[in-house]
Design a protein around this motif. Sequence first.
Motif, PDB file in Angstrom:
ATOM      1  N   TYR A 260       0.795  -1.219   0.000  1.00  0.00           N
ATOM      2  CA  TYR A 260       0.000   0.000   0.000  1.00  0.00           C
ATOM      3  C   TYR A 260       0.832   1.276   0.000  1.00  0.00           C
TER       4      TYR A 260
ATOM      5  N   GLN B 269       2.548   2.599   2.189  1.00  0.00           N
ATOM      6  CA  GLN B 269       2.367   3.356   3.423  1.00  0.00           C
ATOM      7  C   GLN B 269       2.969   2.603   4.606  1.00  0.00           C
TER       8      GLN B 269
ATOM      9  N   GLN C 276      -7.404  11.387   0.305  1.00  0.00           N
ATOM     10  CA  GLN C 276      -6.302  11.448  -0.653  1.00  0.00           C
ATOM     11  C   GLN C 276      -6.013  10.056  -1.194  1.00  0.00           C
TER      12      GLN C 276
ATOM     13  N   GLN D 189      -3.120   7.510  -2.432  1.00  0.00           N
ATOM     14  CA  GLN D 189      -1.691   7.282  -2.252  1.00  0.00           C
ATOM     15  C   GLN D 189      -1.080   7.059  -3.632  1.00  0.00           C
TER      16      GLN D 189
ATOM     17  N   THR E 114       1.836   6.017  -6.015  1.00  0.00           N
ATOM     18  CA  THR E 114       3.016   5.169  -6.020  1.00  0.00           C
ATOM     19  C   THR E 114       3.683   5.281  -7.379  1.00  0.00           C
TER      20      THR E 114
ATOM     21  N   ARG F 289       7.825   6.481  -3.424  1.00  0.00           N
ATOM     22  CA  ARG F 289       6.775   7.480  -3.196  1.00  0.00           C
ATOM     23  C   ARG F 289       6.995   8.734  -4.024  1.00  0.00           C
TER      24      ARG F 289
ATOM     25  N   HIS G  91      -5.171   6.778   0.770  1.00  0.00           N
ATOM     26  CA  HIS G  91      -4.211   6.984   1.854  1.00  0.00           C
ATOM     27  C   HIS G  91      -4.971   6.683   3.143  1.00  0.00           C
TER      28      HIS G  91
END
Length: 511
Positions: free
Chosen positions: A250, A252, A348, A350, A352, A409, A437
Amino acid sequence: MVEKIRKEEMVMLPLKIIFLLAIFGGLTFPHTSFSATTSAGGDDATVCIIGSGIGGSSVAHFLRQYTTSHHPKILIFERHAIVGGRMATVTIGGDAFEAGASILHPKNYHASNYTNLLNLTGKRPSSSESSISLGIWDGNGFVVKTLNVNSNWGIVNKIVSFFNGIYLFMRYGFSLVKMEGFVDETVNKFLKYYEGVETRPVFESVEEMLKWAGLFNLTGKSLKEELVDGVKLAPLLIKELVTVITRINYGQSVNISGLAGAVSLAGSGGGLWAVEGGNWQMAAGLINSSDVELYLHEEIDSISYLGEYYELNSTKGNAYSCEVAVVATPLDESSIQFSPPVSVPVRQLQHTHATFVRGLVNPVYFGLKAVSEIPELVATIEDPRLPFTSISILKCYNETDMTYKIFSRQAMTDALLDSIFSVRKETVRINWGAYPHYKAPERFAPFILDGKHLYYVNAFENAASTMETSAVAAENIARLILSRFFGKDSSCPSDLKRTSCSSAEALHSDM
């Protein structure tokens, strides 16, 4: 620039196997554009679906599968030239590799059913892929580095996997067992979504759907809080192995919400698989088999409710009328205008960055003397100084020529890539809004956006974002449409019960 694509990469890190994978396809269809207007009600009703990914194609599939008394017209709109949404590929060195959704869990029963229904072939990793070596890089050195043995002998790879499992157990102890127990408990709760429709409700909200399965509480706290306070994992395991998995899957840290984290960790079991030739074939096959009118290169920029029907307008100036509208694409970065306006929680995506490189990694970057010393999967801990999330080998042509996939990121600059690679023959960069996110406690958009017949499949993504969770949400949306618009129960016809409406155990078939 390569089109935006999807989503979760599951990393498999069980006691006996260390594995990461990424490969597969894409599909194009001829395009015919015209304005469609239909009368309201009954079999003449039109259902418009925005998005041709696994969510949109699954809605169409279940609408057809769960009713024989009604046969609405189904229109699917896709703004790109290919179907599949965030399932997509990239070609480098003449080979196609999956750049989006890559692997499936053995208990992803909708995907398994799709594969069987469409006569696709399931592909599992070879023994050599299953013994892939892992290194966890902290910027100064490898804090974890498993055995790296490349052998064509299956027995050798099994022995290597066994000793790597022993090595990990020595480092993390029984916390590994606790982690697997936590994952198994979560997966078993998720299996309730495969119960027969005779006993499974139709859910009008994500919260209701999660509470019914006993999963809602996991969205109220972070994965780290759940693992520390509830599961009581060792801090070292969370800092290293768990962090590696959430960063790869993910993008994160372990501060993501607990349910998304549990889904991410679900890849720590065995039996992960993919569709031979590309996971995109599931979406393409479902669309082809569902009697759908498909509009490619047709971006919908407004949806207006005009009393008895919805009017969809495209960027090409085309107008389409339908009694039911389904949004099967994330609204977070969408420019679709709604009239009357709809309200969804602000979230938001995320982003990548996936960078594909054909060349050769420079061992000096990692303080090593030879390429053979570099693990096949280089993962990283959570540290803002580290410029990438992971580097993995997708294909080895020979000792000096390989294709790699890098997750990060931020975009990988040429200067940075030149410091990591001693040889760089070809480079492809992709920036994609992959998944939400995640942040606990999660807030969810409604499944029904306007209280009428405007539905939102991706509302479920704030719980967890995978191919299978999209299919699960899509099935519920299809049942909502059938019950709310057509006033019909979504029970399966008798000839479909064996493959789609029975219990979770009956749904499972070995690939």
